[in-house]
Design a protein around this motif. Structure first.
Motif, PDB file in Angstrom:
ATOM      1  N   GLU A 136     -13.325   4.543  -6.914  1.00 49.90           N
ATOM      2  CA  GLU A 136     -14.704   4.060  -6.886  1.00 49.90           C
ATOM      3  C   GLU A 136     -14.897   2.856  -7.803  1.00 49.90           C
ATOM      4  O   GLU A 136     -15.572   1.880  -7.445  1.00 49.90           O
ATOM      5  CB  GLU A 136     -15.654   5.186  -7.310  1.00 49.90           C
ATOM      6  CG  GLU A 136     -17.127   4.811  -7.249  1.00 49.90           C
ATOM      7  CD  GLU A 136     -18.029   5.945  -7.726  1.00 49.90           C
ATOM      8  OE1 GLU A 136     -19.094   6.132  -7.125  1.00 49.90           O
ATOM      9  OE2 GLU A 136     -17.657   6.636  -8.702  1.00 49.90           O
TER      10      GLU A 136
ATOM     11  N   VAL B  50     -15.585   5.598  -0.372  1.00 51.18           N
ATOM     12  CA  VAL B  50     -15.290   4.332  -1.050  1.00 51.18           C
ATOM     13  C   VAL B  50     -14.129   3.553  -0.432  1.00 51.18           C
ATOM     14  O   VAL B  50     -13.865   2.417  -0.830  1.00 51.18           O
ATOM     15  CB  VAL B  50     -15.021   4.570  -2.556  1.00 51.18           C
ATOM     16  CG1 VAL B  50     -16.316   4.895  -3.271  1.00 51.18           C
ATOM     17  CG2 VAL B  50     -14.000   5.671  -2.780  1.00 51.18           C
ATOM     18  N   ALA B  51     -13.419   4.134   0.514  1.00 51.67           N
ATOM     19  CA  ALA B  51     -12.332   3.433   1.212  1.00 51.67           C
ATOM     20  C   ALA B  51     -12.261   3.998   2.626  1.00 51.67           C
ATOM     21  O   ALA B  51     -12.073   5.199   2.809  1.00 51.67           O
ATOM     22  CB  ALA B  51     -11.008   3.621   0.488  1.00 51.67           C
TER      23      ALA B  51
ATOM     24  N   GLY C 160     -12.619   0.760  -8.671  1.00 44.43           N
ATOM     25  CA  GLY C 160     -11.735  -0.341  -8.351  1.00 44.43           C
ATOM     26  C   GLY C 160     -10.523  -0.435  -9.255  1.00 44.43           C
ATOM     27  O   GLY C 160      -9.784  -1.435  -9.210  1.00 44.43           O
TER      28      GLY C 160
ATOM     29  N   ASP D 223      -6.549   0.305  -5.709  1.00 44.33           N
ATOM     30  CA  ASP D 223      -6.937  -0.248  -4.401  1.00 44.33           C
ATOM     31  C   ASP D 223      -6.787   0.772  -3.284  1.00 44.33           C
ATOM     32  O   ASP D 223      -7.343   0.587  -2.197  1.00 44.33           O
ATOM     33  CB  ASP D 223      -6.052  -1.457  -4.058  1.00 44.33           C
ATOM     34  CG  ASP D 223      -6.059  -2.512  -5.146  1.00 44.33           C
ATOM     35  OD1 ASP D 223      -7.152  -2.918  -5.557  1.00 44.33           O
ATOM     36  OD2 ASP D 223      -4.957  -2.919  -5.575  1.00 44.33           O
TER      37      ASP D 223
ATOM     38  N   TYR E  73      -7.270   3.198   2.007  1.00 44.40           N
ATOM     39  CA  TYR E  73      -7.071   1.828   1.552  1.00 44.40           C
ATOM     40  C   TYR E  73      -8.370   1.044   1.698  1.00 44.40           C
ATOM     41  O   TYR E  73      -9.045   1.127   2.735  1.00 44.40           O
ATOM     42  CB  TYR E  73      -5.965   1.147   2.363  1.00 44.40           C
ATOM     43  CG  TYR E  73      -4.620   1.834   2.233  1.00 44.40           C
ATOM     44  CD1 TYR E  73      -3.600   1.284   1.481  1.00 44.40           C
ATOM     45  CD2 TYR E  73      -4.383   3.067   2.857  1.00 44.40           C
ATOM     46  CE1 TYR E  73      -2.371   1.916   1.344  1.00 44.40           C
ATOM     47  CE2 TYR E  73      -3.168   3.718   2.726  1.00 44.40           C
ATOM     48  CZ  TYR E  73      -2.163   3.139   1.975  1.00 44.40           C
ATOM     49  OH  TYR E  73      -0.964   3.787   1.836  1.00 44.40           O
ATOM     50  N   ARG E  74      -8.682   0.270   0.689  1.00 43.19           N
ATOM     51  CA  ARG E  74      -9.887  -0.564   0.770  1.00 43.19           C
ATOM     52  C   ARG E  74      -9.727  -1.641   1.851  1.00 43.19           C
ATOM     53  O   ARG E  74     -10.685  -1.990   2.537  1.00 43.19           O
ATOM     54  CB  ARG E  74     -10.164  -1.224  -0.581  1.00 43.19           C
ATOM     55  CG  ARG E  74     -10.619  -0.246  -1.657  1.00 43.19           C
ATOM     56  CD  ARG E  74     -10.851  -0.979  -2.976  1.00 43.19           C
ATOM     57  NE  ARG E  74     -11.411  -0.093  -3.978  1.00 43.19           N
ATOM     58  CZ  ARG E  74     -12.695   0.200  -4.095  1.00 43.19           C
ATOM     59  NH1 ARG E  74     -13.570  -0.322  -3.251  1.00 43.19           N
ATOM     60  NH2 ARG E  74     -13.126   1.020  -5.034  1.00 43.19           N
ATOM     61  N   LYS E  75      -8.514  -2.182   1.962  1.00 42.18           N
ATOM     62  CA  LYS E  75      -8.232  -3.217   2.961  1.00 42.18           C
ATOM     63  C   LYS E  75      -7.164  -2.718   3.917  1.00 42.18           C
ATOM     64  O   LYS E  75      -6.342  -1.876   3.564  1.00 42.18           O
ATOM     65  CB  LYS E  75      -7.756  -4.498   2.277  1.00 42.18           C
ATOM     66  CG  LYS E  75      -8.797  -5.125   1.352  1.00 42.18           C
ATOM     67  CD  LYS E  75      -8.245  -6.385   0.693  1.00 42.18           C
ATOM     68  CE  LYS E  75      -9.270  -7.019  -0.245  1.00 42.18           C
ATOM     69  NZ  LYS E  75      -8.714  -8.228  -0.911  1.00 42.18           N
TER      70      LYS E  75
END
Length: 359
Positions: free
Chosen positions: A204, A227-228, A206, A209, A159-161
């Motif tokens: 990558e 990337v995450a 986007g 997410d 997860y990116r966030k």
């Protein structure tokens, strides 16, 4: 008397009495093509099909050859059911839940959220009613299925966030395998069904997410950690994800009993080998991922509870609307209940104790 004289004067009875065997016509070699849903780079999951092919050749003395083709070479990654059903190829290796769009029942052949773990699923198939029920289900697709590997319990993805509350799932665009997307949708997420070989680019750029695949060994190869960084566990939608070998019914029935037994034995070997590879390779892979900056995090209890609630609600709805699902799920859920009572006394307690020790 030399051998030629025996053949000339004695006839078959004389030949056998003299200990000379008559010439036997060589049986024509059998050649099958197997289409995989996976890229060749994933030596664990794609590799199960190669193990199957190697064993078929070895057990037949090279008279039965299966060529293995990665996703996209003969057909798209998610085209295996159609390809095998129509006889375009004799065999396929895939995750049944990819085809939940045809019928949600397919999902139980791989994994459903909060379902059986890998050992329980194998037990249900081989010593419960799983194989019988799914053979009946696949009959209308001209397919005979054989379990073809298991990943074991999977990770919950990248997860990116960070995911701190159920609210963080709302609007989340996530690549998630097949049927589990129905539960993600009910939680407010936006599922994306993307083949393994295309996930990195989507993450990558986007376009998504978050993504899940399998676990540390495969995920490292696919490079998601670049990337995450937030790596969650557990994959509540895949407590034990099983792959299947799909065999075209006519092709299988055309085999001799001996070759049918070879196919059955080779799939069983590949089934065991695949999880062994994951269990042996994931421990070192997760160490490398952490060294490369991955943050390994548990899903919050509130997220797990909401996912469980939505999963059970979905199953109730499917029981009311899908007779095929209802028939198989009734047996599946009863087996799950008993299996978890048993594992509570044994596997779960033993594992929990051992994981608290300093080894």
């Amino acid at each position: 008397m030399d051998r030629r004289s025996i053949l000339k004067h004695a006839g078959i009875a004389g030949v056998l009495a003299a200990g000379a065997a008559p010439a036997v016509h060589a049986q024509a070699a059998i050649r099958w093509r197997l289409a995989s849903s996976f890229p060749k780079a994933l030596d664990t999951i794609y590799g199960a099909a190669e193990v199957f092919a190697e064993k078929v050749s070895a057990m037949s003395g090279g008279k039965f050859v299966v060529s293995v083709h990665p996703a996209g070479e003969l057909m798209p990654a998610f085209g295996i059911v159609d390809g095998v059903q129509q006889g375009t190829v004799e065999a396929g290796h895939t995750a049944p839940y990819y085809y939940f769009g045809k019928d949600d029942t397919f999902a139980m052949g791989t994994a459903i959220p909060f379902g059986l773990n890998s050992r329980q699923l194998t037990a249900w198939y081989f010593d419960g009613n799983g194989m019988k029920l799914f053979r009946e289900f696949y009959d209308k697709y001209n397919i005979i299925n054989f379990p073809g590997g298991n990943t074991g319990a999977q990770m919950g993805g990248w997860y990116r966030k960070e995911v701190k509350t159920v609210a963080d799932i709302k609007g989340l665009k996530m690549r998630i395998g097949g049927f589990a997307g129905k539960v993600l949708t009910r939680m407010g997420g936006v599922p994306q069904n993307i083949p393994g070989g295309e996930i990195y680019q989507a993450l990558e750029k986007g376009t998504i997410d978050a993504t899940e695949w399998v676990g540390p060994y495969d995920d490292e190869k696919l490079g998601f950690f670049k990337v995450a960084k937030n790596y969650y566990y557990p994959g509540w939608w895949e407590g034990g994800a099983q792959l299947d070998f799909y065999i075209n019914k006519a092709a299988f029935n055309a085999l001799s009993k001996e070759n049918q037994a070879i196919v059955e034995a080779a799939t069983a070997y590949a089934h065991t080998e695949m999880q062994a590879r994951y269990d042996a390779r994931n421990p070192q892979a997760i160490k490398r991922l952490v060294a490369n900056g991955a943050k390994v995090l548990p899903f919050p209890k509130a997220v797990m509870d909401e996912a469980f609630k939505q999963s059970m609600s979905l199953y109730t709805e499917l029981n009311d609307t899908n007779p095929a699902w209802k028939k198989i799920y009734a047996d599946y859920s009863a087996f799950r209940k008993d299996a978890n009572v048993w594992f509570r006394f044994t596997e779960a307690n033993f594992d929990s104790f051992m994981q608290r020790q300093k080894l």
